[in-house]
Design a protein around this motif. Sequence first.
Motif, PDB file in Angstrom:
ATOM      1  N   SER A 260     -52.700 123.835  27.181  1.00 55.76           N
ATOM      2  CA  SER A 260     -53.188 122.454  27.196  1.00 55.76           C
ATOM      3  C   SER A 260     -54.268 122.235  28.253  1.00 55.76           C
ATOM      4  N   ALA A 261     -54.288 123.070  29.267  1.00 50.61           N
ATOM      5  CA  ALA A 261     -55.282 122.918  30.332  1.00 50.61           C
ATOM      6  C   ALA A 261     -56.663 123.371  29.879  1.00 50.61           C
ATOM      7  N   TYR A 262     -56.731 124.082  28.753  1.00 46.06           N
ATOM      8  CA  TYR A 262     -58.008 124.628  28.289  1.00 46.06           C
ATOM      9  C   TYR A 262     -58.383 124.135  26.890  1.00 46.06           C
ATOM     10  N   ALA A 263     -57.656 123.137  26.409  1.00 48.22           N
ATOM     11  CA  ALA A 263     -57.859 122.688  25.030  1.00 48.22           C
ATOM     12  C   ALA A 263     -59.259 122.137  24.794  1.00 48.22           C
TER      13      ALA A 263
ATOM     14  N   GLY B 168     -61.965 123.308  26.047  1.00 45.98           N
ATOM     15  CA  GLY B 168     -62.952 124.338  26.349  1.00 45.98           C
ATOM     16  C   GLY B 168     -63.935 124.556  25.222  1.00 45.98           C
ATOM     17  N   PRO B 169     -64.993 125.293  25.492  1.00 46.31           N
ATOM     18  CA  PRO B 169     -66.064 125.477  24.496  1.00 46.31           C
ATOM     19  C   PRO B 169     -65.734 126.502  23.432  1.00 46.31           C
ATOM     20  N   ASP B 170     -66.476 126.426  22.362  1.00 49.02           N
ATOM     21  CA  ASP B 170     -66.443 127.459  21.324  1.00 49.02           C
ATOM     22  C   ASP B 170     -67.037 128.738  21.917  1.00 49.02           C
ATOM     23  N   ARG B 171     -66.323 129.838  21.788  1.00 49.31           N
ATOM     24  CA  ARG B 171     -66.761 131.091  22.403  1.00 49.31           C
ATOM     25  C   ARG B 171     -67.246 132.111  21.387  1.00 49.31           C
ATOM     26  N   SER B 172     -67.647 131.651  20.232  1.00 51.53           N
ATOM     27  CA  SER B 172     -68.121 132.577  19.201  1.00 51.53           C
ATOM     28  C   SER B 172     -69.249 133.450  19.720  1.00 51.53           C
ATOM     29  N   GLY B 173     -70.182 132.834  20.451  1.00 49.78           N
ATOM     30  CA  GLY B 173     -71.349 133.554  20.935  1.00 49.78           C
ATOM     31  C   GLY B 173     -71.037 134.629  21.949  1.00 49.78           C
ATOM     32  N   ASP B 174     -69.871 134.537  22.588  1.00 51.97           N
ATOM     33  CA  ASP B 174     -69.469 135.565  23.555  1.00 51.97           C
ATOM     34  C   ASP B 174     -68.791 136.751  22.885  1.00 51.97           C
TER      35      ASP B 174
ATOM     36  N   GLY C 121     -54.861 130.247  20.825  1.00 51.57           N
ATOM     37  CA  GLY C 121     -56.239 130.225  20.375  1.00 51.57           C
ATOM     38  C   GLY C 121     -56.384 130.124  18.867  1.00 51.57           C
ATOM     39  N   SER C 122     -57.611 129.931  18.426  1.00 50.59           N
ATOM     40  CA  SER C 122     -57.933 129.837  17.001  1.00 50.59           C
ATOM     41  C   SER C 122     -59.282 130.497  16.743  1.00 50.59           C
ATOM     42  N   ALA C 123     -59.426 131.009  15.517  1.00 53.63           N
ATOM     43  CA  ALA C 123     -60.689 131.619  15.113  1.00 53.63           C
ATOM     44  C   ALA C 123     -60.922 131.330  13.642  1.00 53.63           C
ATOM     45  N   VAL C 124     -62.196 131.179  13.278  1.00 52.33           N
ATOM     46  CA  VAL C 124     -62.566 130.919  11.896  1.00 52.33           C
ATOM     47  C   VAL C 124     -63.705 131.859  11.502  1.00 52.33           C
TER      48      VAL C 124
ATOM     49  N   THR D 228     -60.029 130.365  22.890  1.00 54.36           N
ATOM     50  CA  THR D 228     -58.786 130.907  23.421  1.00 54.36           C
ATOM     51  C   THR D 228     -58.483 130.271  24.769  1.00 54.36           C
ATOM     52  N   ALA D 229     -57.191 130.200  25.086  1.00 51.07           N
ATOM     53  CA  ALA D 229     -56.767 129.676  26.381  1.00 51.07           C
ATOM     54  C   ALA D 229     -56.946 130.751  27.451  1.00 51.07           C
TER      55      ALA D 229
END
Length: 235
Positions: free
Chosen positions: A125-128, A130-136, A104-107, A118-119
């Motif tokens: 690679s199956a979740y690359a 996926g959406p930005d989860r900042s709001g969660d 995963g990555s975070a900024v 995050t995966a």
Amino acid sequence: MASVPWWRGQRYYDSAGWRGTWEQDGGGATINQGVHTVDLLLWLFGRPEEVFAYTGVLAHERVEVEDVAVAAIRFADGALAVLHATTAAYPGLGVRLQVHGSQGSAVIHDDQLEYLHTADGPDPSAYADGPDRSGDAVPPSQLRGATKPDDAFVTGHLRQYHDTVEAILGGRRPGVTAVEALLDVAVVKAVYLSAHLRRPVSVPAVLAGDFDDVLAAVEGSAATVSSVLGAGVAR
């Protein structure tokens, strides 16, 4: 990656005789503006082992200290980080702290969460896509772009003051101890030493006082790291 791309005009350094001096300012963009972000790096990644850095005076006159610093930091578990601190980034941009890993990555941008992904399983690679989860992860008020209160700049300082006072009154351990804070200073000293010596510098060696004589020469004063850190710091 930690970046502090701030701007201070020549007038800033000319406004007081202590600014931009080793003796009274203690250093430049790294210790003055960048040390708070160094603290966040250490909080996230743990104890640093080695620093390799370059510094320079690229945009100001009549100053002894750096207005630009870049450094690579290696941590005890093998993690690597890049630190960038400057007062020469006109017109001044926001502080960024980016964490990237295999899952995963975070900024974080100006103390607000800008991006988080995050995966969800063992195969990233199956979740690359996926959406930005900042709001969660955080409330809307802490997301990038949310309106900040007028006192946002000092909020963190006030929290530390309150915690220190409450720790003294309650006889408990503070949220940040002197040893942890002084480790930040040792990393900054390692930046200055590495830039001066043009080679990697061991942070444990800085803590042990191995570079005290070099530091005195670099900073033009008799102050040493070991006298600041005290005898109680683990070496």
